[in-house]
Design a protein around this motif. Structure first.
Motif, short mmCIF file in Angstrom:
data_model
loop_
_atom_site.label_atom_id
_atom_site.label_comp_id
_atom_site.label_asym_id
_atom_site.label_seq_id
_atom_site.Cartn_x
_atom_site.Cartn_y
_atom_site.Cartn_z
N ILE A 162 10.75 -0.43 7.26
CA ILE A 162 10.84 -1.28 6.07
C ILE A 162 10.17 -0.61 4.87
CG2 ILE A 162 8.79 -2.61 6.78
CD1 ILE A 162 11.73 -3.80 4.57
N ASN A 163 9.02 0.05 5.09
CA ASN A 163 8.30 0.65 3.96
C ASN A 163 9.12 1.74 3.26
OD1 ASN A 163 6.06 -0.96 4.47
ND2 ASN A 163 5.04 0.59 5.71
N THR A 164 9.75 2.60 4.05
CA THR A 164 10.51 3.70 3.45
C THR A 164 11.66 3.16 2.59
OG1 THR A 164 11.80 3.89 5.49
CG2 THR A 164 9.95 5.40 5.23
N LYS A 165 12.29 2.08 3.03
CA LYS A 165 13.38 1.47 2.25
C LYS A 165 12.86 0.96 0.91
CE LYS A 165 16.24 0.02 6.22
NZ LYS A 165 15.56 0.86 7.22
N ASN A 196 -13.04 -7.92 10.18
CA ASN A 196 -13.38 -6.62 10.77
C ASN A 196 -12.22 -5.62 10.70
OD1 ASN A 196 -15.99 -7.34 11.42
ND2 ASN A 196 -15.42 -8.11 13.45
N GLY A 197 -11.07 -6.06 10.22
CA GLY A 197 -9.91 -5.18 10.12
C GLY A 197 -10.02 -4.26 8.91
N TYR A 198 -9.15 -3.27 8.89
CA TYR A 198 -9.11 -2.32 7.77
C TYR A 198 -7.85 -1.46 7.90
CZ TYR A 198 -10.23 1.36 11.08
OH TYR A 198 -10.16 2.24 12.14
N TYR A 199 -7.58 -0.67 6.87
CA TYR A 199 -6.54 0.37 6.96
C TYR A 199 -6.86 1.48 5.99
CZ TYR A 199 -4.77 -2.54 3.13
OH TYR A 199 -4.66 -3.29 1.99
N ASP A 200 -6.33 2.66 6.33
CA ASP A 200 -6.60 3.88 5.55
C ASP A 200 -5.34 4.74 5.63
OD1 ASP A 200 -7.40 6.32 4.56
OD2 ASP A 200 -9.07 6.60 5.96
N VAL A 201 -4.68 4.90 4.49
CA VAL A 201 -3.41 5.63 4.46
C VAL A 201 -3.54 6.83 3.52
CG1 VAL A 201 -0.92 5.47 4.11
CG2 VAL A 201 -2.22 3.42 4.76
N PRO A 256 0.82 -1.23 0.00
CA PRO A 256 0.00 0.00 0.00
C PRO A 256 0.85 1.27 0.00
CG PRO A 256 -0.83 -1.58 1.60
CD PRO A 256 0.51 -2.09 1.14
N PHE A 257 2.03 1.21 0.58
CA PHE A 257 2.90 2.38 0.70
C PHE A 257 3.72 2.55 -0.59
CE2 PHE A 257 1.85 0.46 4.69
CZ PHE A 257 1.37 1.53 5.42
N ASP A 258 4.32 1.48 -1.04
CA ASP A 258 5.10 1.49 -2.28
C ASP A 258 4.23 1.97 -3.45
OD1 ASP A 258 7.07 0.96 -4.17
OD2 ASP A 258 6.80 -1.22 -4.11
N LEU A 259 3.04 1.37 -3.60
CA LEU A 259 2.17 1.73 -4.72
C LEU A 259 1.42 3.02 -4.47
CD1 LEU A 259 0.76 -1.74 -5.83
CD2 LEU A 259 2.65 -0.43 -6.80
#
Length: 391
Positions: free
Chosen positions: A245-248, A312-317, A147-150
């Motif tokens: 890890i994501n920033t790398k 029931n999980g989710y994420y929003d960036v 989600p972060f890379d893309l």
């Protein structure tokens, strides 16, 4: 590759996350005539047969026995398929032989690795050989770091369309997230800490945002490790556990694509709390929690959230692109399901599907560097992720 028996093998299909990946193929592609030819792999034929029945896979779903301790079995497996999706971690303990086998046989590979020191070791060992064999080695093909890379990739595409240039500064801000850790995540972090204690040179890779871009060091990066008030968003921001890890991976995608974000690109990730003193207190509490994220009793490998918790999980960036002259662009990435497992299993599966259709050259890379917008489309269509500009 054209005459290989399978399109995709899910290696580790009897484990907690591997089983979820296999379930995705059953649910999304089942017995469709145009679906992938896929198989389940693991150490035990009896366990594979048991899981195949439990997840409702057709009895004709092929089963492959392969073991991380038996390199020949891994190479044999790789020679039968175009893509291997592996959930067998920690990868620094169980991944070396499989990566080597994929590189040798020209087989595409995707995993869920969030272990940057091991990833850098594999880059140094195999990148040039993978380019020659055509193998695409795609690390971090789950919630870390797709989600972060893309998200950054898509924001920059939109930035060029709207403003004629990429944003030199991007902030990744997690607006909301509900999910739990599994035993695999805890085991990976524990293995990384032990490896760093034995080999202090690893610490440099762990600490550097450019740890996965050998030969390139960009500008100083915001640390994201100190709680701060975000004026534009009106909320406090706290450190985000997966930022290291994501920033790398974001910087590696930029590096491998020949710097479409610019060589002066700056990026960080944090988690938003709320306004006022309550938000400040929450941000400080998050910083303290990160010193011991799993509590007194970490989950054991094989453990993870229940089906209800996953659903029931989710994420929003939110991604915020900024230019020195004050221009801004907002881009959102949202996902249904528990980020680490319910959504991650879908992301890994669709990375495999996208690799099947890709003509990217080989190497050790990232989902963003190999697949870009093609993977975004698959995630929209098959994994219930949304990617959208926010005006």
């Amino acid at each position: 590759m054209a005459d290989r028996e399978f399109d995709i093998i899910v290696y580790g299909a009897t484990g907690y996350t591997g089983r979820l990946v296999a379930e995705h193929f059953v649910r999304e592609y089942g017995n469709k005539a145009d679906g992938p030819k896929w198989a389940m792999a693991g150490r035990s034929m009896a366990k594979l047969e048991e899981v195949r029945g439990e997840i409702g896979a057709p009895s004709s779903t092929p089963l492959v026995v392969a073991d991380a301790d038996d390199p020949l079995s891994l190479e044999t497996m790789c020679n039968r398929t175009k893509v291997v999706l592996t959930t067998v971690g920690p990868y620094q303990l169980y991944g070396d032989a499989l990566v080597a086998a994929c590189v040798k046989t020209g087989t595409d590979y995707a995993d869920l690795c969030g272990e940057p020191a091991w990833m850098r070791e594999q880059i140094d060992l195999h990148h040039e050989a993978a380019k020659k064999s055509g193998a695409r080695i795609a690390f971090s093909s789950g919630f870390d770091s797709i989600p972060f890379d893309l998200g950054v990739f898509m924001l920059q595409q939109e930035a060029v369309k709207r403003h004629g240039s990429p944003a030199p500064r991007v902030k990744g801000r997690v607006r909301g997230m509900q999910g739990t850790f599994s035993g695999g995540t805890a085991a990976s972090l524990t293995a990384t800490v032990k490896a760093a204690a034995k080999n202090p040179s690893i610490i440099k890779v762990l600490n550097s945002p450019f740890g996965l871009t050998p030969g390139f060091e960009g500008p100083d990066q915001p640390s994201g490790m100190i709680p701060r008030y975000e004026d534009e968003l009106g909320k406090w921001a706290a450190p985000f556990i997966m930022a290291t890890i994501n920033t790398k991976n974001v910087h590696r995608t930029n590096f491998l694509r020949d710097f479409p974000y610019g060589k002066d690109f700056r990026y960080d990730e944090m988690m938003l709390t709320s306004p006022g003193e309550a938000g400040k207190a929450a941000a400080n509490a998050v910083m303290e929690m990160l010193k011991n994220p799993f509590g007194a009793k970490p989950p054991a490998p094989g453990e993870g959230p229940s089906k209800e918790e996953r659903e029931n999980g989710y994420y929003d960036v939110l991604f915020v692109g900024e230019w020195p002259d004050g221009k801004r662009i907002h881009y959102g990435v949202k996902g249904r399901y528990d980020p680490g497992y319910g959504s991650t299993s879908r992301m890994l599966a669709e990375t495999g599907m996208a690799l099947l259709a890709s003509d990217a050259e080989g190497g050790v890379g990232t989902p963003g560097s190999f697949l870009g917008e093609a993977l975004v489309e698959r995630l929209r269509d098959h994994a219930e992720l949304t990617f959208a500009v926010e005006d």
